[in-house]
Motif scaffolding. Structure first.
Motif: not given
Length: 408
Positions: A112-131
């Protein structure tokens, strides 16, 4: 500067009233706050996570590199998501999945640590690009000001994430999982305050509707786009390398462990004021070459100070490195808007630059550590960062020209 003072300076014909402008700015500030803290809060807790889950050092070390690789893989997809839905809704999706990811990460298991980390990374990637693209669309006359506000928020909360993780984990019953899970409160608050943007019908439009003249964009053939990308990547590489290795370097120079940790916080805090100022200056200047030059001079002097200077002036060298990184980061964020003519181009350039940029960022700390292992000192690795600064200068001078990635 308060929200009311900021809104007085903003010319915003797309919004009906100052309260709406204020709410939008608050939303941008909070989204920025969510783009670093969920990641920077992990570093100080790595030892606790490793011991609690009985992980190897190699596996524990990948926790901080997985998000960077996720950024690299998913950043190009963020503009496509905005094209299919809207920027407002895409950012909402990223906040929602970020909250889910932080909840999963806090369950307390390796998987769950790594699944959550991957999902967090994917979410932040969207914000990084679009903001940055979202800011360009909504604050075209005040890109520098609003970009500065969001950059300060992002890195201020990033520094807080590093600083309060261990105190939070020490609270009875929380531990490392509870300390990391606490950041879900911030993302939930951001979701709540972002909801009004989804009801803003005249803004919630797809890229295809906003930019009817734009059919397809191929930035991979643009020399300017490559210069922006390399500038973004190499400045990120310096930041993540210094964040990873600075405490150990200082300890071997005779600085005690506690003070070495504070030097890392000092570096991040020294970035904050220049991020705001440089973003505004970059938006007002015809070219950004001078700002690039100042950034590189600060980086090189600071790095040589750490390498050859004594510990007496170590705070000065660290502040210079932090200020130089702050200059470079602000310029990288501004180039996404200044070197493009519309929001579609801005999002595509942001996606390209952050995709390849974070690959370089992920490789930086590894290469630095490898050079240390084979040379058994810090001279060669630090000289590598000096060379990286020279590359930043060359690419930054080219990226700072008053041109567009897609010529008019």
């Amino acid at each position: 500067m308060g929200i009311s003072q900021v809104t007085n300076k903003l010319e915003q014909p797309k919004l009906d009233s100052k309260p709406k402008i204020g709410l939008l700015i608050i939303g941008i500030i909070l989204i920025g706050a969510n783009l670093r803290a969920p990641l920077t809060s992990v570093g100080p807790l790595i030892a606790s996570i490793r011991d609690s889950l009985e992980m190897s050092n190699i596996l524990a070390g990948t926790i901080t590199t997985v998000p960077l690789l996720t950024f690299a893989l998913l950043s190009p997809l963020a503009p496509k998501l905005a094209q299919h839905f809207s920027m407002e809704f895409a950012l909402f999706i990223s906040l929602f999945s970020l909250t889910i990811g932080m909840a999963i990460r806090s369950f307390g298991g390796v998987e769950t640590l790594f699944i959550g980390t991957i999902l967090i990374g994917a979410s932040i990637a969207i914000g990084n690009v679009l903001l940055p693209s979202f800011i360009k669309h909504n604050f075209a006359q005040n890109i520098g000001l609003v970009t500065g506000i969001y950059a300060v928020s992002m890195n201020l909360f990033g520094a807080l994430g590093s600083g309060i993780s261990i105190p939070l984990s020490s609270i009875s019953g929380l531990g490392w999982s509870g300390a990391l899970g606490c950041w879900g409160i911030l993302s939930l608050l951001t979701i709540f305050l972002w909801l009004p943007q989804l009801r803003n019908k005249h803004k919630a439009v797809k890229f295809g509707q906003m930019e009817k003249k734009v059919t397809s964009i191929n930035l991979w053939r643009s020399k300017l786009a490559w210069n922006v990308t390399l500038f973004m990547g190499f400045q990120s590489s310096i930041f993540y390398t210094v964040i990873t290795w600075l405490p150990e370097i200082l300890e071997q120079k005779g600085v005690n462990t506690h003070e070495a940790g504070w030097m890392l916080s000092l570096m991040q805090l020294s970035m904050l004021p220049v991020m705001f100022i440089v973003s505004i200056l970059a938006g007002r200047l015809k070219t950004q070459k001078l700002l690039v030059g100042v950034s590189v001079v600060l980086l090189i002097i600071g790095l040589f100070g750490v390498l050859y200077g004594g510990t007496l002036l170590i705070s000065l060298w660290i502040i210079m490195i932090g200020t130089g990184v702050g200059f470079a980061f602000s310029l990288a964020m501004m180039f996404f808007s200044l070197r493009t003519q519309n929001t579609n181009e801005a999002a595509e350039l942001s996606g390209m630059a952050q995709s390849l940029g974070y690959l370089l960022a992920a490789a930086g700390p590894i290469l630095f550590g490898w050079l240390h292992d084979i040379t058994h000192d810090w001279t060669t690795p630090l000289l590598m960062l000096v060379l990286t600064s020279v590359i930043i200068f060359i690419t930054g001078i080219n990226a700072g020209k008053k041109e567009y990635v897609i010529p008019k």
